[in-house]
Scaffold this active site. Structure first.
Site, PDB file in Angstrom:
ATOM      1  N   LYS A   1       0.756  -1.212   0.103  1.00 44.37           N
ATOM      2  CA  LYS A   1       0.217  -0.043   0.122  1.00 44.37           C
ATOM      3  C   LYS A   1       1.156   1.300  -0.042  1.00 44.37           C
ATOM      4  O   LYS A   1       0.546   2.481  -0.367  1.00 44.37           O
ATOM      5  CB  LYS A   1      -1.030   0.159   1.306  1.00 44.37           C
ATOM      6  CG  LYS A   1      -1.924  -1.183   1.439  1.00 44.37           C
ATOM      7  CD  LYS A   1      -2.730  -1.098   2.755  1.00 44.37           C
ATOM      8  CE  LYS A   1      -3.367  -2.442   3.067  1.00 44.37           C
ATOM      9  NZ  LYS A   1      -3.869  -2.301   4.149  1.00 44.37           N
TER      10      LYS A   1
ATOM     11  N   GLU B   1       7.605   2.583  -5.795  1.00 40.46           N
ATOM     12  CA  GLU B   1       7.527   2.119  -4.702  1.00 40.46           C
ATOM     13  C   GLU B   1       7.636   3.382  -3.677  1.00 40.46           C
ATOM     14  O   GLU B   1       8.282   4.267  -4.062  1.00 40.46           O
ATOM     15  CB  GLU B   1       8.533   1.142  -4.702  1.00 40.46           C
ATOM     16  CG  GLU B   1       9.010   0.597  -3.267  1.00 40.46           C
ATOM     17  CD  GLU B   1       8.031  -0.283  -2.759  1.00 40.46           C
ATOM     18  OE1 GLU B   1       6.854   0.161  -2.369  1.00 40.46           O
ATOM     19  OE2 GLU B   1       8.271  -1.411  -2.209  1.00 40.46           O
ATOM     20  N   ASP B   2       7.327   2.814  -2.547  1.00 42.98           N
ATOM     21  CA  ASP B   2       7.456   3.924  -1.400  1.00 42.98           C
ATOM     22  C   ASP B   2       8.920   3.788  -1.118  1.00 42.98           C
ATOM     23  O   ASP B   2       9.621   5.084  -0.881  1.00 42.98           O
ATOM     24  CB  ASP B   2       6.805   3.984  -0.441  1.00 42.98           C
ATOM     25  CG  ASP B   2       6.865   2.453   0.413  1.00 42.98           C
ATOM     26  OD1 ASP B   2       7.514   1.401  -0.185  1.00 42.98           O
ATOM     27  OD2 ASP B   2       6.183   2.418   1.632  1.00 42.98           O
TER      28      ASP B   2
ATOM     29  N   ASP C   1      14.393  -0.358   0.814  1.00 45.87           N
ATOM     30  CA  ASP C   1      15.064  -0.355   2.190  1.00 45.87           C
ATOM     31  C   ASP C   1      16.069  -1.578   2.042  1.00 45.87           C
ATOM     32  O   ASP C   1      17.311  -1.492   1.451  1.00 45.87           O
ATOM     33  CB  ASP C   1      13.981  -0.801   3.200  1.00 45.87           C
ATOM     34  CG  ASP C   1      14.548  -0.970   4.757  1.00 45.87           C
ATOM     35  OD1 ASP C   1      15.688  -0.641   4.866  1.00 45.87           O
ATOM     36  OD2 ASP C   1      13.843  -1.245   5.557  1.00 45.87           O
TER      37      ASP C   1
ATOM     38  N   LYS D   1      16.978   3.967   1.510  1.00 42.96           N
ATOM     39  CA  LYS D   1      17.602   4.087   2.795  1.00 42.96           C
ATOM     40  C   LYS D   1      19.036   3.740   2.655  1.00 42.96           C
ATOM     41  O   LYS D   1      19.441   2.811   1.915  1.00 42.96           O
ATOM     42  CB  LYS D   1      17.154   3.131   3.707  1.00 42.96           C
ATOM     43  CG  LYS D   1      15.873   3.729   4.552  1.00 42.96           C
ATOM     44  CD  LYS D   1      15.598   2.672   5.859  1.00 42.96           C
ATOM     45  CE  LYS D   1      14.132   3.131   6.298  1.00 42.96           C
ATOM     46  NZ  LYS D   1      13.738   2.024   7.316  1.00 42.96           N
TER      47      LYS D   1
HETATM   48  P1  IMP Z   1      12.397  -3.893   1.605  1.00 43.15           P
HETATM   49  O1  IMP Z   1      11.871  -4.961   1.161  1.00 43.15           O
HETATM   50  O2  IMP Z   1      13.259  -4.140   3.022  1.00 43.15           O
HETATM   51  O3  IMP Z   1      13.375  -2.764   0.875  1.00 43.15           O
HETATM   52  O4  IMP Z   1      11.356  -2.994   2.283  1.00 43.15           O
HETATM   53  C1  IMP Z   1      10.367  -2.099   1.434  1.00 43.15           C
HETATM   54  C2  IMP Z   1       8.914  -2.470   2.180  1.00 43.15           C
HETATM   55  O5  IMP Z   1       9.245  -2.091   3.717  1.00 43.15           O
HETATM   56  C3  IMP Z   1       8.313  -1.102   1.944  1.00 43.15           C
HETATM   57  O6  IMP Z   1       7.410  -1.141   0.789  1.00 43.15           O
HETATM   58  C4  IMP Z   1       7.866  -0.462   3.111  1.00 43.15           C
HETATM   59  O7  IMP Z   1       6.393  -0.965   2.906  1.00 43.15           O
HETATM   60  C5  IMP Z   1       8.444  -1.104   4.240  1.00 43.15           C
HETATM   61  N1  IMP Z   1       9.276  -0.294   4.760  1.00 43.15           N
HETATM   62  C6  IMP Z   1      10.876  -0.063   4.893  1.00 43.15           C
HETATM   63  N2  IMP Z   1      11.306   0.685   5.676  1.00 43.15           N
HETATM   64  C7  IMP Z   1      10.245   1.321   6.185  1.00 43.15           C
HETATM   65  C8  IMP Z   1      10.154   2.679   6.886  1.00 43.15           C
HETATM   66  O8  IMP Z   1      10.955   3.218   7.349  1.00 43.15           O
HETATM   67  N3  IMP Z   1       8.727   3.070   7.170  1.00 43.15           N
HETATM   68  C9  IMP Z   1       7.829   2.388   6.775  1.00 43.15           C
HETATM   69  N4  IMP Z   1       7.905   1.225   6.078  1.00 43.15           N
HETATM   70  C10 IMP Z   1       8.980   0.827   5.826  1.00 43.15           C
END
Ligand code: IMP
Ligand code: MG
Length: 182
Positions: free
Chosen positions: A53, A107-108, A111, A139
């Site tokens: 979302k 994408e938001d 990370d 990040k």
């Molecule tokens: P990744 O798979 O670790 O890159 O994480 C991606 C997903 O984790 C994003 O689509 C977010 O929904 C969530 N996410 C990662 N870091 C944050 C944060 O600082 N705040 C809120 N959601 C996060």
């Protein structure tokens, strides 16, 4: 997992939290991204895939800065549940058909990259004409899954942020600025 200073069970007053990126900064940067993307895709039609979302507000604002024809799609990706660190298991849900299309994932936040990697590989298997990634935030952390992200709004330190679509335990997505929770 970091200390939680907001209670996931109750809506807490967030007005005292540090604003990392203000709504004005978001608006200006998204305008720039829209102009860059419009120039890069001149005379093409773009199929944007928002990752639900967290990406819904970014996608909604980004498309209004585009000057090219586009189609809007969404897919659901979930990995975090109610936690602040990734579970490592990314579930996807969609019925997209993007063969031969110019596709951009919106994408938001990048990370660890596990979510984007999963989405990218899934959409790549549909043989789009092109496939790029646009993320609002990235990040700065060690050991990210390396990904070729063409468009990034802001690089941020390793903080947990909420607002502008980003949640903690499904709350705080509606906050207009991006604020730090830790
Ligand atoms: P990744 O798979 O670790 O890159 O994480 C991606 C997903 O984790 C994003 O689509 C977010 O929904 C969530 N996410 C990662 N870091 C944050 C944060 O600082 N705040 C809120 N959601 C996060
Ligand atoms: Mg989330």
């Amino acid at each position: 997992m970091n200390d939680v200073n907001l209670n996931p069970e109750t809506q807490t007053d967030v007005s005292k939290l540090e604003v990392l990126i203000s709504r004005q900064q978001l608006q200006e940067r998204i305008r720039e991204l829209g102009q860059t993307i419009s120039a890069d895709y001149k005379n093409k039609e773009l199929d944007l895939v928002g990752v639900l979302k967290g990406g819904f507000i970014f996608l909604a604002d980004l498309v209004r800065e585009l000057e090219i024809p586009c189609r809007i799609h969404f897919l659901q990706a979930s990995s975090y549940q109610d936690r602040k660190t990734s579970s490592g298991v990314v579930r996807l849900s969609h019925d997209l058909q993007l063969s031969g299309k110019h596709v951009m994932v919106v994408e938001d936040i990048y990370d660890t990259g596990l979510t984007l990697q999963r989405v990218f590989e899934d959409l790549q298997s549909q043989s789009p004409a092109s496939l790029e990634i646009c993320t609002l935030l990235s990040k700065k952390i060690e050991g990210k899954v390396p990904l070729d992200v063409k468009y990034t709004g802001f690089e941020i330190e390793n903080r947990f942020v909420i607002g502008y679509g980003l949640d903690y335990a499904e709350r705080y997505r509606e906050i207009p600025d991006i604020v730090c929770m830790d």
